[in-house]
Design a protein around this motif. Structure first.
Motif, mmCIF file in Angstrom:
data_model
loop_
_atom_site.group_PDB
_atom_site.id
_atom_site.type_symbol
_atom_site.label_atom_id
_atom_site.label_comp_id
_atom_site.label_asym_id
_atom_site.label_seq_id
_atom_site.Cartn_x
_atom_site.Cartn_y
_atom_site.Cartn_z
ATOM 1 N N TYR A 8 126.911 52.795 83.919
ATOM 2 C CA TYR A 8 125.900 52.238 84.772
ATOM 3 C C TYR A 8 126.560 50.963 85.558
ATOM 4 N N THR A 37 121.621 50.680 87.715
ATOM 5 C CA THR A 37 121.770 51.652 88.842
ATOM 6 C C THR A 37 122.989 52.628 88.501
ATOM 7 N N LEU A 38 122.840 53.709 89.233
ATOM 8 C CA LEU A 38 123.918 54.764 89.749
ATOM 9 C C LEU A 38 124.411 54.549 91.170
ATOM 10 N N ARG A 39 123.719 53.599 91.844
ATOM 11 C CA ARG A 39 123.932 53.594 93.160
ATOM 12 C C ARG A 39 124.260 52.164 93.801
ATOM 13 N N THR A 42 123.587 50.877 97.229
ATOM 14 C CA THR A 42 122.553 50.821 98.057
ATOM 15 C C THR A 42 121.821 49.340 97.911
ATOM 16 N N THR A 123 106.200 54.564 85.225
ATOM 17 C CA THR A 123 107.068 55.880 84.834
ATOM 18 C C THR A 123 108.391 55.442 84.294
ATOM 19 N N ILE A 124 108.569 54.169 83.997
ATOM 20 C CA ILE A 124 109.937 53.753 83.475
ATOM 21 C C ILE A 124 110.010 54.234 81.941
ATOM 22 N N LYS A 125 111.220 54.794 81.912
ATOM 23 C CA LYS A 125 111.704 55.275 80.260
ATOM 24 C C LYS A 125 112.175 54.175 79.517
ATOM 25 N N LYS A 128 116.379 54.773 78.447
ATOM 26 C CA LYS A 128 117.365 54.846 79.768
ATOM 27 C C LYS A 128 117.492 53.416 80.112
ATOM 28 N N GLY A 129 118.932 52.930 80.306
ATOM 29 C CA GLY A 129 119.291 51.863 81.143
ATOM 30 C C GLY A 129 118.808 50.508 80.332
ATOM 31 N N VAL A 133 114.553 48.322 86.538
ATOM 32 C CA VAL A 133 114.921 49.265 87.509
ATOM 33 C C VAL A 133 114.902 48.576 88.920
ATOM 34 N N VAL A 136 114.887 50.793 95.685
ATOM 35 C CA VAL A 136 115.700 50.938 97.004
ATOM 36 C C VAL A 136 114.884 52.231 97.492
ATOM 37 N N ASP A 143 111.097 55.357 93.908
ATOM 38 C CA ASP A 143 110.810 53.897 94.594
ATOM 39 C C ASP A 143 109.836 53.895 95.633
ATOM 40 N N LYS A 208 114.423 64.022 94.508
ATOM 41 C CA LYS A 208 115.800 63.290 94.173
ATOM 42 C C LYS A 208 116.905 64.382 94.285
ATOM 43 N N TYR A 212 120.133 63.129 96.489
ATOM 44 C CA TYR A 212 121.002 62.317 95.482
ATOM 45 C C TYR A 212 122.625 62.549 95.869
HETATM 46 B B1 A2H Z 1 118.914 54.569 90.644
HETATM 47 P P1 A2H Z 1 120.040 58.915 85.128
HETATM 48 CL CL1 A2H Z 1 119.016 54.377 95.761
HETATM 49 N N1 A2H Z 1 113.301 54.602 83.658
HETATM 50 O O1 A2H Z 1 119.105 53.122 91.274
HETATM 51 C C1 A2H Z 1 113.561 55.352 85.108
HETATM 52 N N2 A2H Z 1 114.327 55.371 85.875
HETATM 53 C C2 A2H Z 1 115.490 54.469 85.663
HETATM 54 C C3 A2H Z 1 115.617 53.774 84.499
HETATM 55 C C4 A2H Z 1 114.505 53.803 83.650
HETATM 56 N N3 A2H Z 1 114.549 53.398 82.360
HETATM 57 N N4 A2H Z 1 116.641 53.189 84.357
HETATM 58 C C5 A2H Z 1 117.311 53.296 85.489
HETATM 59 N N5 A2H Z 1 116.455 54.283 86.302
HETATM 60 C C6 A2H Z 1 116.685 54.851 87.566
HETATM 61 C C7 A2H Z 1 118.749 53.107 92.545
HETATM 62 C C8 A2H Z 1 118.543 54.652 92.870
HETATM 63 C C9 A2H Z 1 119.103 55.596 91.835
HETATM 64 C C10 A2H Z 1 118.728 55.381 94.154
HETATM 65 C C11 A2H Z 1 118.924 56.481 94.336
HETATM 66 C C12 A2H Z 1 118.950 57.596 93.277
HETATM 67 C C13 A2H Z 1 118.721 57.012 91.734
HETATM 68 C C14 A2H Z 1 117.670 52.620 92.920
HETATM 69 N N6 A2H Z 1 116.465 52.748 92.252
HETATM 70 O O2 A2H Z 1 118.710 57.537 90.432
HETATM 71 O O3 A2H Z 1 118.833 59.657 84.427
HETATM 72 C C15 A2H Z 1 117.728 54.115 88.454
HETATM 73 O O4 A2H Z 1 117.671 54.519 89.922
HETATM 74 C C16 A2H Z 1 118.394 58.894 90.753
HETATM 75 C C17 A2H Z 1 118.436 59.462 89.519
HETATM 76 O O5 A2H Z 1 121.148 58.069 84.505
HETATM 77 C C18 A2H Z 1 118.982 54.883 88.197
HETATM 78 O O6 A2H Z 1 119.977 54.617 89.334
HETATM 79 O O7 A2H Z 1 120.742 59.662 86.250
HETATM 80 C C19 A2H Z 1 118.859 56.386 87.691
HETATM 81 O O8 A2H Z 1 117.324 56.266 87.525
HETATM 82 C C20 A2H Z 1 119.504 56.643 86.488
HETATM 83 O O9 A2H Z 1 119.147 57.883 86.195
#
Ligand code: A2H
Length: 247
Positions: A8, A37-39, A42, A123-125, A128-129, A133, A136, A143, A208, A212
């Motif tokens: 990430y 973030t994976l993005r 953005t 809904t934040i887990k 993860k990460g 969060v 965007v 979001d 998504k 995505y």
């Molecule tokens: B992404 P993967 Cl623009 N709980 O960032 C829920 N969601 C979480 C999280 C948590 N603890 N930690 C990170 N994430 C989100 C940008 C984005 C993301 C865009 C488009 C798609 C996208 C802005 N939000 O993710 O399970 C974060 O949101 C699509 C999945 O590791 C992170 O990237 O695949 C993504 O989920 C990580 O999810």
């Protein structure tokens, strides 16, 4: 799900003064909420940062004296990736829950809005990460749905102590044009699918998958932010070993 660690980008969101009461003893230190973030490409479209009101976070000190706010689990991972003074050890300065930092003002790298706020996402887990969060709403259906819930429901804002000016002026920012969906992908897809709220989990999952675009010129943007000290790279092991008890 793949094998091996997930990479990430941790976006550093600087906490603006005056610091919230929980951080009063951190006066004079640089405090960052860090969002995985994976993005990273953005980030121009960030409108706010999500934290979960009931979830536990810590503020921990890095090797250079800066402070990162994130889950204890992610801080432990950071400690094994050279972020902290002593390898494998974290220095916890403050323990808090998301509600303690709700409505805090932040500034982020490349963000078109100069000041953004922490808002509640339910809904934040935890596993993860970092538990923080970045939001965007132009490109992430989750979001967009969560921001729209807050904009439309005054009692929801009030419940978490969110002022109108932290939410109402913030609209999705067009950043990436996708032929099929236009330049506000997440908005288009949520409207087409008639998604009502952040609780429409199955539909949001489908949304998504539709929008995505993994790896979209993300490399260049990541390098720019990392070089500028505005972001850092963080790995998450595939399976967490939770048997360690000491920090
Ligand atoms: B992404 P993967 Cl623009 N709980 O960032 C829920 N969601 C979480 C999280 C948590 N603890 N930690 C990170 N994430 C989100 C940008 C984005 C993301 C865009 C488009 C798609 C996208 C802005 N939000 O993710 O399970 C974060 O949101 C699509 C999945 O590791 C992170 O990237 O695949 C993504 O989920 C990580 O999810």
């Amino acid at each position: 799900e793949g094998v091996g660690p997930q990479e990430y980008t941790l976006i550093k969101l600087k906490v603006l003064e005056p610091y919230p009461q929980k951080f009063s003893k951190l006066k004079g230190k640089n405090i960052y909420l860090v969002a995985a973030t994976l993005r990273p490409e953005t980030m121009f479209g960030q409108t706010n940062i999500w934290v979960r009101p009931d979830m536990k976070y810590i503020a921990h000190e890095l090797e250079n004296g800066d402070v990162f706010v994130c889950t204890r689990r992610s801080a432990r991972n950071m400690a094994y990736q050279g972020f902290t003074k002593e390898d494998g050890k974290i220095n916890v300065l403050v323990e808090l829950v998301g509600q303690d930092i709700m409505g805090v003002a932040l500034s982020g790298p490349l963000t078109s809005y100069k000041k953004i706020y922490t808002l509640p996402m339910l809904t934040i887990k935890e596993d993860k990460g970092t538990g923080v969060v970045t939001s965007v709403p132009s490109d992430a259906p989750d979001d967009f749905a969560a921001l729209r819930d807050l904009k439309n429901k005054q009692p929801f804002r009030e419940k978490y102590g969110i002022k109108d000016e932290m939410v109402l002026p913030y609209d999705p920012v067009p950043i990436i044009d996708v032929p099929e969906f236009g330049n506000l992908c997440a908005v288009t897809v949520c409207e087409q699918m008639k998604i009502q709220s952040q609780n429409d989990r199955d539909q949001l999952q489908e949304a998504k998958e539709k929008v995505y675009l993994k790896g979209f010129y993300e490399g260049i943007m990541t390098k720019k932010m990392v070089d500028a000290g505005e972001a850092v790279i963080y790995f998450e092991p595939e399976k967490q070993v939770m048997s360690r008890s000491a920090d």
